[in-house]
Motif scaffolding. Structure first.
Motif, PDB file in Angstrom:
ATOM      1  N   TYR A  17       0.840  -1.205   0.000  1.00  0.00           N
ATOM      2  CA  TYR A  17       0.000   0.000   0.000  1.00  0.00           C
ATOM      3  C   TYR A  17       0.870   1.248   0.000  1.00  0.00           C
ATOM      4  O   TYR A  17       0.637   2.194  -0.763  1.00  0.00           O
ATOM      5  N   PHE A  18       1.894   1.269   0.856  1.00  0.00           N
ATOM      6  CA  PHE A  18       2.775   2.420   0.925  1.00  0.00           C
ATOM      7  C   PHE A  18       3.578   2.581  -0.359  1.00  0.00           C
ATOM      8  O   PHE A  18       3.774   3.700  -0.843  1.00  0.00           O
ATOM      9  N   VAL A  19       4.041   1.475  -0.923  1.00  0.00           N
ATOM     10  CA  VAL A  19       4.797   1.550  -2.178  1.00  0.00           C
ATOM     11  C   VAL A  19       3.925   2.131  -3.286  1.00  0.00           C
ATOM     12  O   VAL A  19       4.361   2.984  -4.061  1.00  0.00           O
ATOM     13  N   GLY A  20       2.677   1.693  -3.353  1.00  0.00           N
ATOM     14  CA  GLY A  20       1.764   2.210  -4.367  1.00  0.00           C
ATOM     15  C   GLY A  20       1.566   3.708  -4.248  1.00  0.00           C
ATOM     16  O   GLY A  20       1.552   4.438  -5.253  1.00  0.00           O
ATOM     17  N   LYS A  21       1.427   4.183  -3.026  1.00  0.00           N
ATOM     18  CA  LYS A  21       1.240   5.616  -2.808  1.00  0.00           C
ATOM     19  C   LYS A  21       2.496   6.401  -3.182  1.00  0.00           C
ATOM     20  O   LYS A  21       2.413   7.477  -3.786  1.00  0.00           O
ATOM     21  N   GLY A  41       3.814  13.065   4.693  1.00  0.00           N
ATOM     22  CA  GLY A  41       2.363  13.108   4.537  1.00  0.00           C
ATOM     23  C   GLY A  41       1.691  11.883   5.120  1.00  0.00           C
ATOM     24  O   GLY A  41       0.644  11.977   5.776  1.00  0.00           O
ATOM     25  N   LEU A  42       2.280  10.695   4.900  1.00  0.00           N
ATOM     26  CA  LEU A  42       1.724   9.471   5.468  1.00  0.00           C
ATOM     27  C   LEU A  42       1.777   9.503   6.991  1.00  0.00           C
ATOM     28  O   LEU A  42       0.819   9.114   7.669  1.00  0.00           O
ATOM     29  N   ALA A  43       2.899   9.964   7.542  1.00  0.00           N
ATOM     30  CA  ALA A  43       3.019  10.041   9.000  1.00  0.00           C
ATOM     31  C   ALA A  43       2.047  11.065   9.581  1.00  0.00           C
ATOM     32  O   ALA A  43       1.486  10.856  10.663  1.00  0.00           O
ATOM     33  N   PHE A  74      14.062   8.916   6.812  1.00  0.00           N
ATOM     34  CA  PHE A  74      14.164   7.943   7.904  1.00  0.00           C
ATOM     35  C   PHE A  74      13.155   8.252   9.008  1.00  0.00           C
ATOM     36  O   PHE A  74      12.427   7.352   9.471  1.00  0.00           O
ATOM     37  N   LEU A  75      13.095   9.504   9.453  1.00  0.00           N
ATOM     38  CA  LEU A  75      12.207   9.880  10.550  1.00  0.00           C
ATOM     39  C   LEU A  75      10.743   9.679  10.174  1.00  0.00           C
ATOM     40  O   LEU A  75       9.970   9.069  10.928  1.00  0.00           O
ATOM     41  N   ALA A  76      10.347  10.197   9.013  1.00  0.00           N
ATOM     42  CA  ALA A  76       8.951  10.075   8.585  1.00  0.00           C
ATOM     43  C   ALA A  76       8.575   8.629   8.314  1.00  0.00           C
ATOM     44  O   ALA A  76       7.453   8.195   8.609  1.00  0.00           O
ATOM     45  N   LEU A  92       8.025   7.021  11.731  1.00  0.00           N
ATOM     46  CA  LEU A  92       6.761   7.462  12.333  1.00  0.00           C
ATOM     47  C   LEU A  92       5.563   6.842  11.617  1.00  0.00           C
ATOM     48  O   LEU A  92       4.562   6.509  12.252  1.00  0.00           O
ATOM     49  N   THR A  93       5.671   6.676  10.308  1.00  0.00           N
ATOM     50  CA  THR A  93       4.584   6.036   9.563  1.00  0.00           C
ATOM     51  C   THR A  93       4.390   4.593  10.026  1.00  0.00           C
ATOM     52  O   THR A  93       3.255   4.135  10.223  1.00  0.00           O
ATOM     53  N   LEU A  94       5.477   3.875  10.220  1.00  0.00           N
ATOM     54  CA  LEU A  94       5.395   2.473  10.636  1.00  0.00           C
ATOM     55  C   LEU A  94       4.745   2.320  12.005  1.00  0.00           C
ATOM     56  O   LEU A  94       3.998   1.368  12.241  1.00  0.00           O
TER      57      LEU A  94
END
Length: 292
Positions: free
Chosen positions: A129-133, A185-187, A274-276, A279-281
């Motif tokens: 999902y993240f790769v697609g975005k 943006g995801l985070a 790295f940070l974002a 935080l997303t994970l």
């Protein structure tokens, strides 16, 4: 004379059980295959929605045309026209508009509609999902950048690089900047409670960072505290990187320290990736608010 034994009778429950076993035995799609399928679905969904395509690409173009037509003169301490400076900044703002603002709002809407929850409960690896975005954002940002560069070159005196070194720098700055903005943006969606509040929560940081990161005003003319605050966020480094690519080499005299400082640009954008990403994970929500 030989006889053939009749085929054993298979009941309906046994047939369904065998079919279920066959489906279970099939290997689940790997991350690479699932990411490819998800990326294609994201791109098809985006480009089939003409209104979404136009709106996504239009906002930075409108800002470029309006402000590029209003401001004139040269940047103090240089021979660089303000229009050239502004085009470099608005290209960076266009990346943030697409990769941060647009993605955060879109993901929040998908989460509220239950699409993300359904994808999470499917056999698809969640990472797909993240790769697609990210792929969708990368393609969109590339189109946005090409459009802004073309308009800036045709109407606002933007000079294209003439050596391979600047084009190589343009490539890695765009890649790192897009990744940093997309993951941010995801985070950031973890702070958005609903789709209705998304624009109100996403727009303020986007606007503030534009004003303090050297998009609308020369960075060296901003108050010191604004420059310090902007230095903690990726948009400042993205605008500085694009100024290196598109502005004359002698413009660096008004940059911080009088140098372009490409290593610092690469380091800060990589740190934000790295940070974002981390935080997303740890904070990403796969379901929307519960309906009472």
């Amino acid at each position: 004379m030989t006889t053939t034994a009749p085929a054993p009778h298979v009941t309906a429950p046994e047939s369904r059980a065998r079919a279920a076993t066959t489906r279970t035995d099939r290997p689940l799609p790997g991350l690479f295959r699932a990411s490819y399928v998800r990326s294609v679905a994201e791109l098809r969904g985006f480009f089939r929605n003409i209104q979404s395509v136009v709106f996504t690409l239009a906002l930075p173009v409108i800002l470029l045309v309006i402000f590029g037509s209003i401001f004139s003169g040269t940047i103090e301490g240089t021979n660089t026209d303000f229009k050239q400076y502004f085009v470099a900044g608005i290209i960076a703002a266009g990346v943030m508009s697409t990769a941060f603002t647009g993605l955060a709002i879109n993901v929040t809407l998908e989460r509220e509609l239950g699409l993300i929850r359904r994808l999470a409960s499917s056999p698809m690896p969640k990472g797909a999902y993240f790769v697609g975005k990210v792929v969708l954002v990368a393609v969109t940002c590339l189109l946005e950048t090409i459009l802004l560069v073309a308009i800036g070159t045709a109407f606002f005196g933007l000079d294209l690089p003439v050596d391979a070194g600047h084009w190589i720098a343009f490539g890695w700055i765009l890649v790192l900047g897009t990744a940093a903005m997309a993951l941010s943006g995801l985070a950031y969606t973890a702070l958005i409670p609903s789709a209705a509040t998304a624009p109100a929560i996403v727009t303020p940081p986007f606007l503030v960072l534009q004003f303090i990161s050297g998009v609308f005003f020369p960075f060296n003319q901003l108050p010191d505290w604004m420059q310090t605050v902007a230095g903690f966020f990726p948009l400042k480094w993205l605008t500085q990187g694009f100024r290196y690519v598109f502005l004359p080499v002698d413009f660096q005299v008004v940059e911080a320290g009088g140098v372009w400082n490409l290593p610092a640009i690469a380091l800060m954008l990589a740190l934000w990736i790295f940070l974002a990403g981390f935080l997303t994970l740890v904070t990403f929500k796969w379901h929307g608010p519960k309906v009472k």
